[in-house]
Design a protein around this motif. Structure first.
Motif, PDB file in Angstrom:
ATOM      1  N   ILE A   4      -6.224   4.233  -4.218  1.00  0.00           N
ATOM      2  CA  ILE A   4      -5.713   2.897  -3.752  1.00  0.00           C
ATOM      3  C   ILE A   4      -6.880   2.163  -2.927  1.00  0.00           C
ATOM      4  O   ILE A   4      -7.105   1.098  -3.056  1.00  0.00           O
ATOM      5  CB  ILE A   4      -4.467   3.176  -2.820  1.00  0.00           C
ATOM      6  N   ALA A   5      -7.577   3.053  -1.823  1.00  0.00           N
ATOM      7  CA  ALA A   5      -8.759   2.341  -1.366  1.00  0.00           C
ATOM      8  C   ALA A   5      -9.891   1.877  -2.067  1.00  0.00           C
ATOM      9  O   ALA A   5     -10.287   0.901  -1.577  1.00  0.00           O
ATOM     10  CB  ALA A   5      -9.086   3.531  -0.297  1.00  0.00           C
ATOM     11  N   SER A  13      -4.584   8.307  -1.922  1.00  0.00           N
ATOM     12  CA  SER A  13      -4.949   7.275  -1.081  1.00  0.00           C
ATOM     13  C   SER A  13      -6.350   6.772  -1.344  1.00  0.00           C
ATOM     14  O   SER A  13      -6.588   5.728  -1.245  1.00  0.00           O
ATOM     15  CB  SER A  13      -4.688   7.682   0.408  1.00  0.00           C
ATOM     16  N   THR A  48      -8.278  -1.438  -4.914  1.00  0.00           N
ATOM     17  CA  THR A  48      -7.637  -2.492  -4.666  1.00  0.00           C
ATOM     18  C   THR A  48      -8.517  -3.335  -3.949  1.00  0.00           C
ATOM     19  O   THR A  48      -9.192  -3.261  -2.829  1.00  0.00           O
ATOM     20  CB  THR A  48      -6.377  -2.096  -3.604  1.00  0.00           C
ATOM     21  N   SER A 102       1.510   4.469  -2.874  1.00  0.00           N
ATOM     22  CA  SER A 102       1.663   5.903  -2.586  1.00  0.00           C
ATOM     23  C   SER A 102       3.018   6.541  -2.980  1.00  0.00           C
ATOM     24  O   SER A 102       2.665   7.461  -3.465  1.00  0.00           O
ATOM     25  CB  SER A 102       1.540   6.018  -1.121  1.00  0.00           C
ATOM     26  N   ILE A 116      -6.612   3.185   5.074  1.00  0.00           N
ATOM     27  CA  ILE A 116      -5.647   3.536   3.711  1.00  0.00           C
ATOM     28  C   ILE A 116      -5.985   5.233   3.712  1.00  0.00           C
ATOM     29  O   ILE A 116      -5.215   6.113   3.181  1.00  0.00           O
ATOM     30  CB  ILE A 116      -6.165   2.924   2.461  1.00  0.00           C
ATOM     31  N   LEU A 148       0.800  -1.309   0.150  1.00  0.00           N
ATOM     32  CA  LEU A 148       0.054   0.028  -0.096  1.00  0.00           C
ATOM     33  C   LEU A 148       1.037   1.274   0.003  1.00  0.00           C
ATOM     34  O   LEU A 148       0.737   1.933  -0.891  1.00  0.00           O
ATOM     35  CB  LEU A 148      -1.092   0.248   1.053  1.00  0.00           C
ATOM     36  N   VAL A 161      -9.022  -6.095   0.874  1.00  0.00           N
ATOM     37  CA  VAL A 161      -9.216  -4.676   1.496  1.00  0.00           C
ATOM     38  C   VAL A 161     -10.719  -4.535   1.736  1.00  0.00           C
ATOM     39  O   VAL A 161     -11.364  -4.434   0.782  1.00  0.00           O
ATOM     40  CB  VAL A 161      -8.635  -3.871   0.181  1.00  0.00           C
ATOM     41  N   SER A 182      -9.981   0.040   4.086  1.00  0.00           N
ATOM     42  CA  SER A 182      -9.933   1.040   3.123  1.00  0.00           C
ATOM     43  C   SER A 182     -10.255   2.305   3.844  1.00  0.00           C
ATOM     44  O   SER A 182      -9.523   3.620   3.443  1.00  0.00           O
ATOM     45  CB  SER A 182     -11.454   0.706   2.464  1.00  0.00           C
TER      46      SER A 182
END
Length: 591
Positions: free
Chosen positions: A448-449, A445, A452, A439, A546, A435, A538, A543
Motif C-alpha cells: 500500500i505504501a 502495508s 499508492t 488492508s 502506513i 488505507l 502519499v 508512507s
C-alpha cells in the motif's frame, strides 16, 4: 417506438450549438471594439491548437459573456435583441411553431403585436428557415436575436405540457387492464406514449435517475435531479402493469417474471451521442419497482478546474497523474462523480504515446483512442478477469471501474507495482480511511505504501442558481443550529483563516449567497452541481506511517500538517465564495 430524433434534439445542449464562424466572430468583436484584430487572431489560434470552437473558447476563457456576445451580434446584424428570461410566453403563441421545428431550427415564438408573430432566433441570417416559418404559421414575423442559454430555457415551455398530457392519457386508459396479455398491453399506444413521455421529460429535466414506485392506490414517479429526488407526477395504479411490462420489453427482460429482481439495459443511439439506460426492477409489497439510470455516453468532458478542484488540490492531482506508475484512487458514495473525475484524468493523459485500457460496469462515456471494455458477470468476465487480461496487452495506463474484492485489489496493486499507472474507485467516506480498507482486503502495508500515489475523496454539491442568487447573512438562530450540526466548524474556520483561504473566521459577519427560486431552477434555488474534494498525497512521511500500521488519526494529523483540507473545509470555502450554500455543505459532507 421511442422517438429517437425528438429525444436527441432535446438532450442536445444548445450551448454547444455555437452559431458564428470565426470570420463572423472577428467582425462582430472587432467592429464593436470589444477586442483588437490582433488579439482575436491570437485567441483563435489558441482555440484551434486546443481543438476547440472559437466562440466556445472565448466564452470559457471569459473574454466575453454569452449575453454580451449575442447582444453585440444583434447590433451587428441590425436585429433587435430579446431577453427571454422574464417572458411569459402564451401557450397559443408558443404552439404556432411545432416543437420539433422549434428545436431543430433553434427558434421560438414568444409573442405577438396583433399582426405579426415575434420570433426569437440564434441566426437572423437564415432567410430560408425564416421564410419557411412565415409559410408555416401563415403570418408575418418580427425577428429577434437571443442567446443559446435563454433559448434552451424557453424551449422547456413545450415540456411543461408533458405531465398534463401523461395525466390526460392516463385518465383515458384508467380502466382495469386485467385479463389482457401483458405484451399486448405494453405494446398499446397508451402505454408506449406514457413511457416515451416519461423518458423524454426526464432527459429534458437533466435527471440522472427515474424512479417508478407502486403504492397501495397510485404509481409515483420521481426523478433524481442534481442529486436530489423530486416527485414529478402520480399515475393511476391500473397503468402500473403495462408500464413495467413496456420497460421490460425495452430492456429485454422477462415480462412474465414478477417474483425476482431483474437488471437490464437499453440504449438510444444517434450519430453524435449515445444515451444508455440501466434498468433495475425489484419486487415490493404492492408490486414491482423500477429504477432507470440515464447515462450520456458522449457527454462533454470537462477540465479538472471546471469540475471544481481548488488550485492547491489541482496541483497535487497534476503532479501525481504525471507519474509513470502507481495507484490513484477516487472514493465516495454512489453518485458522487467518481467516474467523471477518472474520465477527466484519462482525457488529460490520452495521447498517442500511451496505451490506455479500461474495464467498467458500465461504460459511461465513450472516449476516442482508449480501449474500453465492459464486465459481463453472466459469462464470468469480471473486473479481476479483465484486469488480468489487460496486463498481457502492454498497457501504460489502466482504469478499473471499482475495486470490489480482494482479487481485484491484489491484481491492481501488482499492476501499479510493475510499471503501470492504475486508476480506480473505492467506496469509503474519506481519503484516510481508504488505507485501512485496502488492508482489510488483504493488501500488505508495504505494498500500500509503495504503490499508492494519491487518494481523492469527493462529493457533489448543488450550485446556487446564477439567475436568482442573492446575498444574505446568517441570523443568530441559524448560526447556533449550524454549530450544533458541525461542532468543529469554529476550528475549521480558524484553520482556513490561517491558511489564507478565507478572510474572516466569524459566521456572524460573513456574507453568503443563496437562490431565491425561479423558473430556471424549478424554484429550488440550485442549478447544476460541482465537486467538493479532499486530496491526500502519499508522501514519504505518510508512507512511513502506513508501514508502521499507524492509526487513522495519526495519518490524518500528518496529512493535515502537509496541507490537506477535509471535505467539509473545502466545502466551507465554496460556500464562502458563493458557489454553493452552507446547507448543501452540511448535507453532502455529513457522515
Amino acid at each position: 417506438m421511442i422517438n429517437y430524433d425528438i429525444i436527441y434534439n432535446k438532450v442536445c445542449d444548445l450551448i454547444l450549438l455555437l452559431m458564428f464562424s470565426s470570420k463572423q466572430l472577428r467582425d462582430i468583436l472587432t467592429k464593436s471594439k470589444t477586442i483588437s484584430a490582433k488579439d482575436f487572431d491570437k485567441l483563435a489560434k489558441e482555440a484551434e491548437e486546443a481543438g476547440k470552437n472559437v466562440e466556445g473558447y472565448l466564452i470559457n476563457k471569459r473574454i466575453i459573456s454569452q449575453d454580451d456576445l449575442y447582444k453585440k451580434a444583434a447590433d451587428h446584424f441590425k436585429t433587435p435583441f430579446i431577453d427571454l428570461k422574464d417572458q411569459n410566453i402564451d401557450r397559443e403563441i408558443l404552439l404556432k411553431i411545432p416543437e420539433t421545428i422549434a428545436i431543430n431550427h433553434n427558434l421560438i415564438a414568444f409573442g405577438s403585436d396583433g399582426k405579426k408573430v415575434n420570433i426569437a432566433v440564434l441566426d437572423p441570417k437564415d432567410l430560408e428557415t425564416l421564410e419557411f416559418i412565415k409559410k408555416k404559421i401563415g403570418r408575418a414575423i418580427n425577428v429577434h436575436m437571443t442567446t443559446p442559454d435563454q433559448l434552451k430555457d424557453a424551449l422547456k415551455k413545450y415540456q411543461e405540457t408533458i405531465k398534463s398530457e401523461i395525466r390526460h392519457i392516463s385518465g383515458e386508459d384508467a380502466e382495469e387492464q386485467g385479463g389482457k396479455d401483458l405484451k399486448e398491453i405494453a405494446e398499446g399506444l397508451t402505454i408506449v406514449k406514457i413511457v416515451n413521455d416519461l423518458i423524454e421529460y426526464a432527459i429534458f429535466q437533466d435527471a440522472s435517475d427515474i424512479h417508478i414506485e407502486v403504492e397501495e392506490k397510485d404509481v409515483v414517479v420521481r426523478y433524481r435531479i442534481d442529486g436530489v429526488l423530486r416527485q414529478v407526477m402520480t399515475l393511476n395504479k391500473n397503468l402500473h402493469a403495462g408500464i413495467i411490462a413496456r420497460i421490460k420489453i425495452l430492456a429485454n427482460l422477462k415480462v412474465d417474471e414478477h417474483r425476482l429482481p431483474q437488471d437490464g439495459r437499453f440504449k438510444i443511439s444517434n450519430k453524435r451521442y449515445n444515451i444508455s439506460f440501466r434498468v433495475s426492477i425489484i419486487p415490493t409489497f404492492d408490486g414491482e419497482k423500477v429504477v432507470i439510470r440515464l447515462l450520456n455516453e458522449k457527454a462533454q468532458m470537462l477540465s479538472l478546474d471546471q469540475l471544481g478542484f481548488p488550485t492547491a488540490e489541482l496541483e497535487i492531482v497534476k503532479r501525481n497523474i504525471s507519474k509513470p506508475n502507481g495507484m490513484i484512487l477516487v472514493t465516495g458514495p454512489t453518485g458522487s462523480g467518481k467516474t467523471t473525475t477518472l474520465y477527466t484524468v484519462l482525457g488529460m493523459l490520452n495521447t498517442p504515446k500511451v496505451n490506455i485500457s479500461t474495464i467498467e460496469d458500465p461504460i459511461e462515456y465513450r472516449m476516442p483512442h482508449i480501449n474500453q471494455s465492459q464486465v459481463n458477470p453472466k459469462i464470468g468476465y469480471t473486473f479481476a478477469g479483465g484486469l488480468r487480461a489487460f496486463l498481457r496487452q502492454d498497457p501504460d495506463i489502466i482504469m478499473v471501474g471499482e475495486i470490489r474484492d480482494q482479487e481485484t485489489a491484489e491484481i491492481a496493486v501488482h499492476a501499479a507495482m510493475t510499471g503501470h499507472l492504475l486508476l480506480s474507485t473505492l467506496h469509503t467516506n474519506d481519503t484516510v480511511t481508504t488505507l485501512p480498507r485496502l488492508s482489510q482486503m488483504g493488501i500488505p502495508s508495504f505494498l500500500i505504501a509503495s504503490t499508492t500515489n494519491m487518494i481523492i475523496s469527493q462529493r457533489l454539491a448543488r450550485r446556487v442558481c446564477s439567475a436568482c442568487k442573492k446575498e444574505y447573512k446568517l441570523d443568530k438562530k441559524t448560526v447556533s443550529e449550524i454549530k450544533k450540526q458541525m461542532p468543529e466548524i469554529e476550528k475549521m474556520l480558524d484553520k482556513l483563516v490561517k491558511a489564507k483561504k478565507i478572510s474572516s473566521g466569524s459566521l456572524d459577519s460573513m456574507t453568503f449567497q443563496k437562490g431565491e427560486g425561479c423558473k430556471k431552477c424549478n424554484d429550488t434555488g440550485y442549478k447544476g452541481r460541482e465537486g467538493v474534494y479532499e486530496v491526500l498525497e502519499v508522501t514519504d512521511e505518510i508512507s512511513k506511517l502506513i508501514l508502521k500500521n499507524a492509526d487513522v488519526s495519526d495519518i490524518k494529523k500528518q496529512a493535515e500538517a502537509q496541507g490537506m483540507l477535509s471535505l467539509a473545509e473545502n466545502g466551507l470555502i465554496k460556500a464562502f465564495k458563493g458557489s454553493t450554500t452552507l446547507e448543501e455543505v452540511l448535507r453532502v459532507t455529513k457522515e
